[in-house]
Structure formats: C-alpha cells, structure tokens
Design an enzyme around this catalytic site. Structure first.
Site, PDB file in Angstrom:
ATOM      1  N   ASP A 107       0.719  -1.276   0.124  1.00  0.00           N
ATOM      2  CA  ASP A 107      -0.056   0.001  -0.043  1.00  0.00           C
ATOM      3  C   ASP A 107       0.902   1.082  -0.022  1.00  0.00           C
ATOM      4  O   ASP A 107       0.333   2.434   0.673  1.00  0.00           O
ATOM      5  CB  ASP A 107      -0.881   0.099   1.337  1.00  0.00           C
ATOM      6  CG  ASP A 107      -0.077  -0.114   2.640  1.00  0.00           C
ATOM      7  OD1 ASP A 107       1.203  -0.096   2.573  1.00  0.00           O
ATOM      8  OD2 ASP A 107      -0.732  -0.663   3.406  1.00  0.00           O
ATOM      9  N   GLU A 129      -0.164  -9.063  -0.985  1.00  0.00           N
ATOM     10  CA  GLU A 129      -0.713  -8.656   0.191  1.00  0.00           C
ATOM     11  C   GLU A 129      -2.170  -7.736  -0.206  1.00  0.00           C
ATOM     12  O   GLU A 129      -2.058  -6.489   0.261  1.00  0.00           O
ATOM     13  CB  GLU A 129       0.066  -7.699   0.948  1.00  0.00           C
ATOM     14  CG  GLU A 129      -0.063  -7.451   2.188  1.00  0.00           C
ATOM     15  CD  GLU A 129       0.691  -6.441   3.061  1.00  0.00           C
ATOM     16  OE1 GLU A 129       1.696  -7.043   3.735  1.00  0.00           O
ATOM     17  OE2 GLU A 129       0.392  -5.420   3.043  1.00  0.00           O
ATOM     18  N   GLU A 143      -2.225   5.063   3.009  1.00  0.00           N
ATOM     19  CA  GLU A 143      -1.944   3.565   2.318  1.00  0.00           C
ATOM     20  C   GLU A 143      -3.419   3.048   2.099  1.00  0.00           C
ATOM     21  O   GLU A 143      -3.444   2.175   1.391  1.00  0.00           O
ATOM     22  CB  GLU A 143      -1.490   2.650   3.547  1.00  0.00           C
ATOM     23  CG  GLU A 143       0.063   3.047   3.560  1.00  0.00           C
ATOM     24  CD  GLU A 143       0.450   4.300   4.693  1.00  0.00           C
ATOM     25  OE1 GLU A 143      -0.369   4.999   5.179  1.00  0.00           O
ATOM     26  OE2 GLU A 143       1.612   4.654   4.487  1.00  0.00           O
ATOM     27  N   HIS A 220       5.986   4.892  13.532  1.00  0.00           N
ATOM     28  CA  HIS A 220       6.707   5.981  12.306  1.00  0.00           C
ATOM     29  C   HIS A 220       5.348   6.184  11.411  1.00  0.00           C
ATOM     30  O   HIS A 220       5.565   6.880  10.521  1.00  0.00           O
ATOM     31  CB  HIS A 220       7.530   4.983  11.645  1.00  0.00           C
ATOM     32  CG  HIS A 220       6.982   4.085  10.763  1.00  0.00           C
ATOM     33  ND1 HIS A 220       6.507   2.834  11.486  1.00  0.00           N
ATOM     34  CD2 HIS A 220       6.563   3.906   9.435  1.00  0.00           C
ATOM     35  CE1 HIS A 220       5.825   1.965  10.532  1.00  0.00           C
ATOM     36  NE2 HIS A 220       5.998   2.826   9.278  1.00  0.00           N
ATOM     37  N   ARG A 222       2.202   8.075   9.611  1.00  0.00           N
ATOM     38  CA  ARG A 222       2.049   9.457   9.321  1.00  0.00           C
ATOM     39  C   ARG A 222       1.008  10.036  10.173  1.00  0.00           C
ATOM     40  O   ARG A 222       0.834  11.080  10.797  1.00  0.00           O
ATOM     41  CB  ARG A 222       1.606   9.609   7.805  1.00  0.00           C
ATOM     42  CG  ARG A 222       1.566  11.013   7.284  1.00  0.00           C
ATOM     43  CD  ARG A 222       1.512  10.859   5.922  1.00  0.00           C
ATOM     44  NE  ARG A 222       2.450  10.604   4.983  1.00  0.00           N
ATOM     45  CZ  ARG A 222       3.454  11.147   4.312  1.00  0.00           C
ATOM     46  NH1 ARG A 222       3.199  12.412   4.397  1.00  0.00           N
ATOM     47  NH2 ARG A 222       4.599  10.746   3.848  1.00  0.00           N
ATOM     48  N   HIS A 253      12.703   5.109  13.587  1.00  0.00           N
ATOM     49  CA  HIS A 253      12.601   5.303  12.006  1.00  0.00           C
ATOM     50  C   HIS A 253      13.245   6.628  11.898  1.00  0.00           C
ATOM     51  O   HIS A 253      13.217   7.738  12.677  1.00  0.00           O
ATOM     52  CB  HIS A 253      11.234   5.499  11.672  1.00  0.00           C
ATOM     53  CG  HIS A 253      10.839   5.267  10.255  1.00  0.00           C
ATOM     54  ND1 HIS A 253      11.165   6.306   9.382  1.00  0.00           N
ATOM     55  CD2 HIS A 253      10.308   4.353   9.486  1.00  0.00           C
ATOM     56  CE1 HIS A 253      10.781   5.890   8.200  1.00  0.00           C
ATOM     57  NE2 HIS A 253      10.220   4.919   8.260  1.00  0.00           N
TER      58      HIS A 253
HETATM   59  N1  UDP Z   1      11.687  -3.723  11.195  1.00  0.00           N
HETATM   60  C1  UDP Z   1      13.049  -3.960  11.014  1.00  0.00           C
HETATM   61  N2  UDP Z   1      13.778  -3.214  11.626  1.00  0.00           N
HETATM   62  C2  UDP Z   1      13.444  -2.017  12.501  1.00  0.00           C
HETATM   63  C3  UDP Z   1      12.143  -1.953  12.508  1.00  0.00           C
HETATM   64  C4  UDP Z   1      11.098  -2.874  11.955  1.00  0.00           C
HETATM   65  O1  UDP Z   1      13.592  -4.765  10.270  1.00  0.00           O
HETATM   66  O2  UDP Z   1      14.224  -1.377  13.189  1.00  0.00           O
HETATM   67  C5  UDP Z   1      10.867  -4.492  10.117  1.00  0.00           C
HETATM   68  C6  UDP Z   1       9.750  -5.147  11.054  1.00  0.00           C
HETATM   69  O3  UDP Z   1      10.422  -6.486  11.297  1.00  0.00           O
HETATM   70  C7  UDP Z   1       8.604  -5.365   9.773  1.00  0.00           C
HETATM   71  C8  UDP Z   1       8.900  -4.011   9.024  1.00  0.00           C
HETATM   72  O4  UDP Z   1      10.266  -3.801   9.273  1.00  0.00           O
HETATM   73  O5  UDP Z   1       9.017  -6.318   8.838  1.00  0.00           O
HETATM   74  C9  UDP Z   1       8.135  -3.193   9.034  1.00  0.00           C
HETATM   75  O6  UDP Z   1       8.192  -2.233   8.425  1.00  0.00           O
HETATM   76  P1  UDP Z   1       7.322  -0.621   8.780  1.00  0.00           P
HETATM   77  O7  UDP Z   1       7.118  -0.775  10.243  1.00  0.00           O
HETATM   78  O8  UDP Z   1       8.440   0.458   8.410  1.00  0.00           O
HETATM   79  O9  UDP Z   1       6.305  -0.555   7.809  1.00  0.00           O
HETATM   80  P2  UDP Z   1       4.781  -1.070   7.842  1.00  0.00           P
HETATM   81  O10 UDP Z   1       4.945  -2.524   8.128  1.00  0.00           O
HETATM   82  O11 UDP Z   1       4.171  -0.519   8.928  1.00  0.00           O
HETATM   83  O12 UDP Z   1       4.311  -0.869   6.503  1.00  0.00           O
END
Ligand code: UDP
Length: 383
Positions: A107, A129, A143, A220, A222, A253
């Site tokens: 997304d 997904e 998203e 992190h 928005r 982040h």
């Molecule tokens: N993640 C990581 N290192 C970190 C924080 C998160 O590898 O320091 C991984 C986490 O395991 C997950 C992914 O990043 O698989 C999630 O990414 P994010 O939270 O940025 O995006 P979202 O999933 O909310 O779209």
C-alpha cells in the site's frame, strides 16, 4: 529484451518487481528469490528509492540485487510530488524493459504509482498482500487509498488470508483473479529464525537489558505524527520510570517527525534509543521482548510467530486476524496504552507462540505458482 525463442520454456516471463520501502523489501525478497529459482521467470527488480537507507541493508541481507535504482526522494516533498516522480520514473523503466507483468506489494506510494504506470502501458499488475482494508481513508493515510487504487488496476490479487480475499470479492474483483497465498513476510521471518544470527550490537543490547522486561517500541506512521506519538512516548516514559524491572527499546525510524518526538525519552533511565535495526536483529529483539508496542503493519504479521504480546498503537487494524489470536490489543490513545501496560505488568503477561494466521512460510511459492498458472506455464518444468 524479448522472450528468448530458444528457451525450453514456453515463455520467459519478464517480471518487474517494484519496491521502495523497508516492508516491501522484506516481503518481496522471498518472492524475488522464488522467481529467480523458477526457470519460467526472469525477475527485474526496480527500487524507487523511497526508503534508500532502510532498504539497502535488507536487500543485501536477502541476497537480492536491484536492477534499476531510481531516485525519487527529495527533502520535504509532498505526497503528490512523490507520486508523480514514481509514476514518471517507473513509466520510463516499463517503457524500456517492456515486462510481461509488474508485481507490487502492499500500500505504499511506490506500489500505487508503479501500478498505475503499468496500467497506462497495458502491462498487467499482480498485487501481493491484496485486500487489506480498514474502510477508513484517513487511517492509515495514505495507505488505505493506495491499496484500494492498486486493487482497481491489478489483474491478479494475492491475498494473505481468506478474509482479505473476501474484501476484494465484495468490491467486485472476480473471484478467479484472487488467490489466498499467505503473506510472504512469514516466509522471510521463518528464514531469519532458522538462521538465528545475532550481531555484536544486538548482543550488547540484550546483555545491557538482561533480566528486565523489554518493551520494544516502533512508531512511524504518518497519522501518529505529532501530539499522538509524543503522548504515547510520554506514557512509555512514565511506565518505565515507575517500574524498575522494565526497559524500553525504541529503534527509531529516520523520519525527522519520529526523531523529534523521541526527544520525550531522551536521557531516561532504562530507555535505549537506537537507529533502525537490520531485520535479523530486529526479529531477534522482538523474540526477546516482554511486550511490543507498535503502529507498524508488518509487526502485526510477525508477532504471532513469535508469540510476543502486541499493543497496536492505532485506532483500527486492517489485520483483524491478529486481534482474534488474543495476542494483540488496539491502543487508540496513550491512556489505553498505559492501562494495557499496567494490566500486563500486574498479570505478568508472557509470550505464547500461536499459529500465524497470516501465513505458513510458503506464500512466495504459491504466488509464483499462481502467476505461472495465469500465464499458462509451469513455474519450473519445461513445457
Ligand atoms: N523492522 C526492522 N527493523 C526495525 C524496525 C522494523 O527490520 O528497526 C521491520 C519489521 O520487522 C517489519 C517491517 O520492518 O517487517 C515493518 O516496516 P514498517 O514498520 O516500516 O512498515 P509497515 O509494516 O508499517 O508498513
């Protein structure tokens, strides 16, 4: 390059895989590997550069190489400008490479804009997904709208769960265009857990917090920026100050809005503020955590495999399956977060691995098989 006529397979399916952010890199790496291992496909990896710093280590970790690195980021640019740049730059790549299919995941602005670029060039889009919905265009923003846009332009929809597939069918997507594959994040996670590597940095962090109840935090999104994020971090600060058996670890982040909010935790005893961890270390840390507090989507899909209780720092979730496991609770406000942390502390919440509703570790294999079937070829066997 056109399909190779001397190839023993019916076609060599040129497959552009679009990614740009950390979760796309994690979730698409198993798919890229499965495509590379399937002789019927030729994967071409295009990174928009939406998260270059966060993405590069992940790509390297999974042994994936980027064929085209775009450079769409500018400091402080608007979402519209970002979308326009991804659209234009993908258009150029798709025009030059002329793939048979574009794969996008999830997304992000990269996924939505790349999908639209392919649609305009009449290149079919496969969406990994697919079908996540909160039904609230403001949460998560942008998203929820990005994934709805992708659903409108995609030809094939690979859903993690049957409820995500039902969302799509309810919106009018033909049921024979939807396949329940599981989410490849579980494939990635299982790969990491089977290797059990630990960097010196993580070893130091775990030793420094040994014997403490570790609360691992990520935030992190928005829609969390500003007062809401700060209020949650203040709640965590109070909690750690009042409980000497607790440590808070916050891999931050790089977004400046997150770094600014994290000031609330600066200098507090038993609080560790770190840069983002690489995937292997982050999963290693989650596995050793008492509780996770996070607004991340991917973390909701990973927590069940680890069995670590999760407090979701959001108003709603497009992954209701995680609530059904009983492992996670929504915390729309910082007061909810405080109440939940205190209750978990009082009742001595403990990890308990459960079946992961988001996948069984074979999603990439199913996605490649479904794509091969859509092209009328076998994924691996000469026709
Ligand atoms: N993640 C990581 N290192 C970190 C924080 C998160 O590898 O320091 C991984 C986490 O395991 C997950 C992914 O990043 O698989 C999630 O990414 P994010 O939270 O940025 O995006 P979202 O999933 O909310 O779209």
């Amino acid at each position: 390059m056109p399909a190779d006529a001397s190839n023993p397979y019916k076609r060599l399916i040129r497959t552009v895989v679009a990614l740009g952010t950390r979760p796309e890199a994690i979730k698409l790496s198993p798919v890229i590997t499965a495509l590379a291992n399937a002789p019927a496909f030729r994967p071409i990896v295009v990174s928009s550069g939406q998260h270059t710093d966060l993405l590069t280590p992940f790509i390297a970790h999974f042994g994936v190489t980027v064929d085209h690195q775009l450079n769409v980021m500018e400091p402080g640019q608007s979402l519209n400008r970002l979308f326009a740049r991804v659209l234009t730059e993908f258009d150029a790549v798709l025009g030059a490479d002329v793939p048979d299919v574009l794969i996008v995941q999830g997304d992000t602005t990269t996924a939505a804009a790349a999908a639209l670029a392919a649609f305009h060039r009449r290149i079919p889009v496969a969406h990994v997904e697919a079908g996540l919905r909160t039904e609230d265009p403001d949460n998560p923003f942008p998203e929820e709208m990005n994934r709805r846009l992708v659903s409108r332009v995609a030809r094939w929809h690979y859903a993690a769960t049957s409820s995500h597939a039902e969302n799509l069918i309810r919106e009018g997507v033909p049921s024979d265009a939807v396949v329940v594959t599981g989410n490849p994040v579980v494939d990635a996670l299982q790969g990491i857990l089977s290797r059990r590597e630990q960097s010196p940095e993580l070893s130091r962090l775990l030793s420094a917090t040994a014997g403490l109840r570790r609360v691992t935090v990520t935030t992190h999104r928005r829609e969390s920026f500003g007062e809401r994020m700060e209020a949650n971090l203040r709640a965590l600060r109070r909690f750690v100050e009042e409980h000497p058996d607790v440590a808070v670890i916050f891999p931050m982040h790089p977004n400046p809005a997150v770094r600014a909010a994290a000031g609330v935790l600066n200098g507090v005893e038993r609080v560790w503020l770190t840069d983002p961890l690489d995937y292997s270390d982050f999963i290693g840390l989650l596995a050793e955590s008492w509780v996770i507090a996070s607004d991340s989507g991917g973390v909701q899909e990973e927590a069940p495999s680890l069995g670590v209780p999760l407090l979701i720092l959001r108003e709603n979730t497009e992954r209701p399956e995680i609530l059904d496991t009983g492992l996670a609770k929504l915390c729309p406000t910082s007061d909810d977060l405080t109440v939940m942390l205190e209750e978990m502390h009082r009742t001595d919440a403990a990890a308990r691995p459960t079946d992961n509703p988001f996948g069984d570790g074979r999603a990439a294999e199913r996605i490649v098989a479904a794509l091969a079937a859509a092209f009328g070829v076998s994924a691996g066997v000469p026709a």
